[in-house]
Design a protein around this motif. Structure first.
Motif, PDB file in Angstrom:
ATOM      1  N   TYR A 275      49.176  13.911 -10.593  1.00 11.38           N
ATOM      2  CA  TYR A 275      49.039  14.993 -11.571  1.00 11.38           C
ATOM      3  C   TYR A 275      47.591  14.990 -12.035  1.00 11.38           C
ATOM      4  O   TYR A 275      47.088  13.973 -12.540  1.00 11.38           O
ATOM      5  CB  TYR A 275      49.998  14.766 -12.742  1.00 11.38           C
ATOM      6  CG  TYR A 275      49.864  15.743 -13.892  1.00 11.38           C
ATOM      7  CD1 TYR A 275      49.660  17.101 -13.668  1.00 11.38           C
ATOM      8  CD2 TYR A 275      49.959  15.305 -15.218  1.00 11.38           C
ATOM      9  CE1 TYR A 275      49.559  17.992 -14.718  1.00 11.38           C
ATOM     10  CE2 TYR A 275      49.874  16.197 -16.275  1.00 11.38           C
ATOM     11  CZ  TYR A 275      49.667  17.528 -16.021  1.00 11.38           C
ATOM     12  OH  TYR A 275      49.560  18.425 -17.075  1.00 11.38           O
ATOM     13  N   ILE A 276      46.903  16.117 -11.852  1.00 10.99           N
ATOM     14  CA  ILE A 276      45.453  16.156 -12.009  1.00 10.99           C
ATOM     15  C   ILE A 276      45.033  17.280 -12.947  1.00 10.99           C
ATOM     16  O   ILE A 276      45.532  18.407 -12.832  1.00 10.99           O
ATOM     17  CB  ILE A 276      44.775  16.354 -10.634  1.00 10.99           C
ATOM     18  CG1 ILE A 276      45.239  15.273  -9.653  1.00 10.99           C
ATOM     19  CG2 ILE A 276      43.256  16.371 -10.757  1.00 10.99           C
ATOM     20  CD1 ILE A 276      45.103  15.679  -8.207  1.00 10.99           C
ATOM     21  N   ILE A 277      44.119  16.978 -13.850  1.00  7.47           N
ATOM     22  CA  ILE A 277      43.433  18.016 -14.617  1.00  7.47           C
ATOM     23  C   ILE A 277      42.108  18.278 -13.913  1.00  7.47           C
ATOM     24  O   ILE A 277      41.256  17.382 -13.827  1.00  7.47           O
ATOM     25  CB  ILE A 277      43.187  17.587 -16.072  1.00  7.47           C
ATOM     26  CG1 ILE A 277      44.522  17.324 -16.776  1.00  7.47           C
ATOM     27  CG2 ILE A 277      42.402  18.669 -16.820  1.00  7.47           C
ATOM     28  CD1 ILE A 277      44.377  16.874 -18.219  1.00  7.47           C
ATOM     29  N   PRO A 278      41.919  19.471 -13.342  1.00 10.34           N
ATOM     30  CA  PRO A 278      40.715  19.737 -12.537  1.00 10.34           C
ATOM     31  C   PRO A 278      39.432  19.615 -13.357  1.00 10.34           C
ATOM     32  O   PRO A 278      39.442  19.715 -14.589  1.00 10.34           O
ATOM     33  CB  PRO A 278      40.924  21.180 -12.051  1.00 10.34           C
ATOM     34  CG  PRO A 278      42.390  21.424 -12.186  1.00 10.34           C
ATOM     35  CD  PRO A 278      42.831  20.618 -13.367  1.00 10.34           C
ATOM     36  N   SER A 279      38.331  19.419 -12.663  1.00  8.39           N
ATOM     37  CA  SER A 279      37.032  19.341 -13.319  1.00  8.39           C
ATOM     38  C   SER A 279      36.617  20.707 -13.846  1.00  8.39           C
ATOM     39  O   SER A 279      37.074  21.747 -13.369  1.00  8.39           O
ATOM     40  CB  SER A 279      35.980  18.823 -12.332  1.00  8.39           C
ATOM     41  OG  SER A 279      35.857  19.713 -11.240  1.00  8.39           O
ATOM     42  N   ASN A 280      35.768  20.699 -14.849  1.00 10.66           N
ATOM     43  CA  ASN A 280      35.175  21.932 -15.374  1.00 10.66           C
ATOM     44  C   ASN A 280      33.738  21.643 -15.780  1.00 10.66           C
ATOM     45  O   ASN A 280      33.192  20.592 -15.433  1.00 10.66           O
ATOM     46  CB  ASN A 280      35.999  22.488 -16.544  1.00 10.66           C
ATOM     47  CG  ASN A 280      36.191  21.471 -17.666  1.00 10.66           C
ATOM     48  OD1 ASN A 280      35.279  20.686 -17.964  1.00 10.66           O
ATOM     49  ND2 ASN A 280      37.370  21.471 -18.274  1.00 10.66           N
ATOM     50  N   GLU A 281      33.122  22.556 -16.506  1.00  6.79           N
ATOM     51  CA  GLU A 281      31.717  22.395 -16.872  1.00  6.79           C
ATOM     52  C   GLU A 281      31.496  21.186 -17.781  1.00  6.79           C
ATOM     53  O   GLU A 281      30.397  20.625 -17.819  1.00  6.79           O
ATOM     54  CB  GLU A 281      31.213  23.654 -17.567  1.00  6.79           C
ATOM     55  CG  GLU A 281      31.197  24.885 -16.669  1.00  6.79           C
ATOM     56  CD  GLU A 281      30.715  26.117 -17.400  1.00  6.79           C
ATOM     57  OE1 GLU A 281      30.479  26.020 -18.622  1.00  6.79           O
ATOM     58  OE2 GLU A 281      30.559  27.172 -16.755  1.00  6.79           O
ATOM     59  N   ASP A 282      32.543  20.795 -18.512  1.00  9.46           N
ATOM     60  CA  ASP A 282      32.382  19.740 -19.505  1.00  9.46           C
ATOM     61  C   ASP A 282      32.751  18.347 -19.008  1.00  9.46           C
ATOM     62  O   ASP A 282      32.225  17.347 -19.501  1.00  9.46           O
ATOM     63  CB  ASP A 282      33.223  20.056 -20.751  1.00  9.46           C
ATOM     64  CG  ASP A 282      32.818  21.370 -21.402  1.00  9.46           C
ATOM     65  OD1 ASP A 282      31.602  21.651 -21.411  1.00  9.46           O
ATOM     66  OD2 ASP A 282      33.698  22.101 -21.889  1.00  9.46           O
ATOM     67  N   LYS A 283      33.654  18.252 -18.027  1.00  8.89           N
ATOM     68  CA  LYS A 283      34.094  16.924 -17.594  1.00  8.89           C
ATOM     69  C   LYS A 283      34.581  16.946 -16.154  1.00  8.89           C
ATOM     70  O   LYS A 283      34.890  17.994 -15.588  1.00  8.89           O
ATOM     71  CB  LYS A 283      35.205  16.406 -18.518  1.00  8.89           C
ATOM     72  CG  LYS A 283      36.443  17.281 -18.553  1.00  8.89           C
ATOM     73  CD  LYS A 283      37.485  16.700 -19.506  1.00  8.89           C
ATOM     74  CE  LYS A 283      38.739  17.556 -19.542  1.00  8.89           C
ATOM     75  NZ  LYS A 283      39.765  16.999 -20.452  1.00  8.89           N
ATOM     76  N   GLU A 284      34.651  15.752 -15.581  1.00  9.78           N
ATOM     77  CA  GLU A 284      35.116  15.594 -14.218  1.00  9.78           C
ATOM     78  C   GLU A 284      36.642  15.634 -14.164  1.00  9.78           C
ATOM     79  O   GLU A 284      37.319  15.556 -15.192  1.00  9.78           O
ATOM     80  CB  GLU A 284      34.609  14.265 -13.651  1.00  9.78           C
ATOM     81  CG  GLU A 284      33.092  14.180 -13.541  1.00  9.78           C
ATOM     82  CD  GLU A 284      32.638  12.860 -12.949  1.00  9.78           C
ATOM     83  OE1 GLU A 284      33.512  11.982 -12.730  1.00  9.78           O
ATOM     84  OE2 GLU A 284      31.427  12.707 -12.705  1.00  9.78           O
ATOM     85  N   ALA A 285      37.171  15.755 -12.950  1.00 11.90           N
ATOM     86  CA  ALA A 285      38.618  15.782 -12.771  1.00 11.90           C
ATOM     87  C   ALA A 285      39.240  14.489 -13.287  1.00 11.90           C
ATOM     88  O   ALA A 285      38.667  13.406 -13.161  1.00 11.90           O
ATOM     89  CB  ALA A 285      38.953  15.984 -11.301  1.00 11.90           C
ATOM     90  N   GLU A 286      40.424  14.630 -13.877  1.00 10.90           N
ATOM     91  CA  GLU A 286      41.142  13.476 -14.431  1.00 10.90           C
ATOM     92  C   GLU A 286      42.517  13.379 -13.777  1.00 10.90           C
ATOM     93  O   GLU A 286      43.302  14.319 -13.814  1.00 10.90           O
ATOM     94  CB  GLU A 286      41.307  13.620 -15.949  1.00 10.90           C
ATOM     95  CG  GLU A 286      42.130  12.521 -16.581  1.00 10.90           C
ATOM     96  CD  GLU A 286      42.451  12.790 -18.042  1.00 10.90           C
ATOM     97  OE1 GLU A 286      43.211  11.997 -18.632  1.00 10.90           O
ATOM     98  OE2 GLU A 286      41.949  13.802 -18.584  1.00 10.90           O
TER      99      GLU A 286
END
Length: 263
Positions: free
Chosen positions: A222-233
C-alpha cells in the motif's frame, strides 16, 4: 446677382465600375484565403494525429502499424523482435539499433513494449521503421479478456479493497499497471468538486490468485505516491516491482467504454 459671378456646373465624376468590382473580388478572395489558412492551421488534424489515435487499439489486437517512407532494395531490409528503450532516442534493449521515422511521427508509445519491426537499413546501426506491431503478452485474446474483467472488478470494488477511506468523497480507479497477469498496481484517487485544493492519490500493488471473480485478490503493498513535497511512502508491504520497466499501463477510454492500453 454679380454679373461676374457665374453658376458653375457640377463636375462629372467618372466611376470605373469594372475596376472597383475587380478590386473588391480580389479583396474578398484574399480575405477568404486568409480565413481558410487560419482555420486549417488551428483545426486541421494531421495524418500523424489520426495514426497515433489508434495506437492503443491496434497494439492490443497485434495489428501492423505502417509509417510512410521510401522502399529500399530487399537486401537492405530489416526485421526483428525487440523491446524499445528510450534513452534520448529510441534504441533496442541491447543498444545495438536506433530506430527512426518521419519527424512528424513518434515511436514513444512503444517504449518498453515488446514489438516486431520491419524497415530499411539506413546504416549498420540505424533503421528506418516502415511498420511496427505489439507482440507482448498483453495482445493475447485470453489475456485481454482476463485483464479487462479483473480491472472492471477492481474498479467497481475499489472502496472495499482500499485499506483506508478518503478524507472526502469516494475512491475512483484511475490507471492499472500490469507486471504480468497476476501482479499489478492500481492507482486510485479522490476529488472534491467544491474544494479544488483537495486531492488524494493512492497506489496498491495487488496479486490475483484466481482466474475468475472475485480473483483471490492479495494486497502486496500500500503506497502513497510521491509529490512535490515528499517521496513515495510504502505504508505496508513491499513494493517489489518499483524498478520494473516493461509494465503495461491501462486507462479507461470513454469512447470505447472500457479499459484500454494507455497512449
Amino acid at each position: 446677382m454679380d454679373e461676374n459671378q457665374q453658376f458653375q456646373q457640377p463636375q462629372e465624376v467618372k466611376i470605373n465600375l469594372p475596376k472597383i468590382l475587380i478590386y473588391g473580388l480580389l479583396s474578398a478572395i484574399i480575405l477568404y484565403g486568409l480565413f481558410i489558412f487560419i482555420n486549417e492551421r488551428s483545426d486541421k488534424v494531421s495524418e500523424s494525429d489520426i495514426l497515433e489515435a489508434d495506437f492503443s487499439k491496434n497494439c492490443e489486437t497485434g495489428k501492423w502499424i505502417s509509417f510512410p517512407g521510401d522502399a529500399n532494395k530487399p537486401n537492405d531490409r530489416y526485421k526483428g523482435k525487440l523491446i524499445l528503450n528510450e534513452e534520448g532516442n529510441l534504441i533496442s534493449e541491447d543498444g545495438s539499433r536506433a530506430f527512426i521515422i518521419p519527424e512528424e511521427y513518434s515511436l514513444n508509445y512503444f517504449t518498453n513494449r515488446k514489438v516486431e519491426i520491419e524497415g530499411n537499413k539506413k546504416s549498420d546501426r540505424e533503421i528506418q521503421v516502415q511498420k511496427i506491431r505489439c507482440i507482448g503478452e498483453e495482445i493475447k485474446p485470453e489475456n485481454v479478456a482476463f485483464r479487462r474483467n479483473l480491472m472492471n472488478y477492481i474498479a467497481s470494488n475499489i472502496n472495499n479493497i482500499a485499506p483506508e477511506k478518503p478524507r472526502k468523497g469516494k475512491w475512483a480507479a484511475e490507471e492499472f499497471y500490469f507486471v504480468d497477469n497476476n501482479n499489478f498496481y492500481v492507482s486510485y484517487s479522490s476529488y472534491d468538486e467544491n474544494d479544488e485544493d483537495y486531492e488524494e492519490d493512492r497506489l496498491l500493488l495487488l496479486r490475483a490468485r484466481e482466474k475468475n471473480n472475485p480473483f483471490g485478490i492479495e494486497q502486496l503493498a500500500y503506497i502513497i505516491p510521491s509529490n512535490e513535497d515528499k517521496e513515495a511512502e510504502v505504508k505496508f508491504g513491499e513494493d517489489i516491482y518499483k524498478d520494473q520497466k516493461d509494465i503495461i499501463i491501462y486507462e479507461y477510454d470513454d469512447d470505447e467504454n472500457q479499459w484500454m492500453l494507455a497512449e
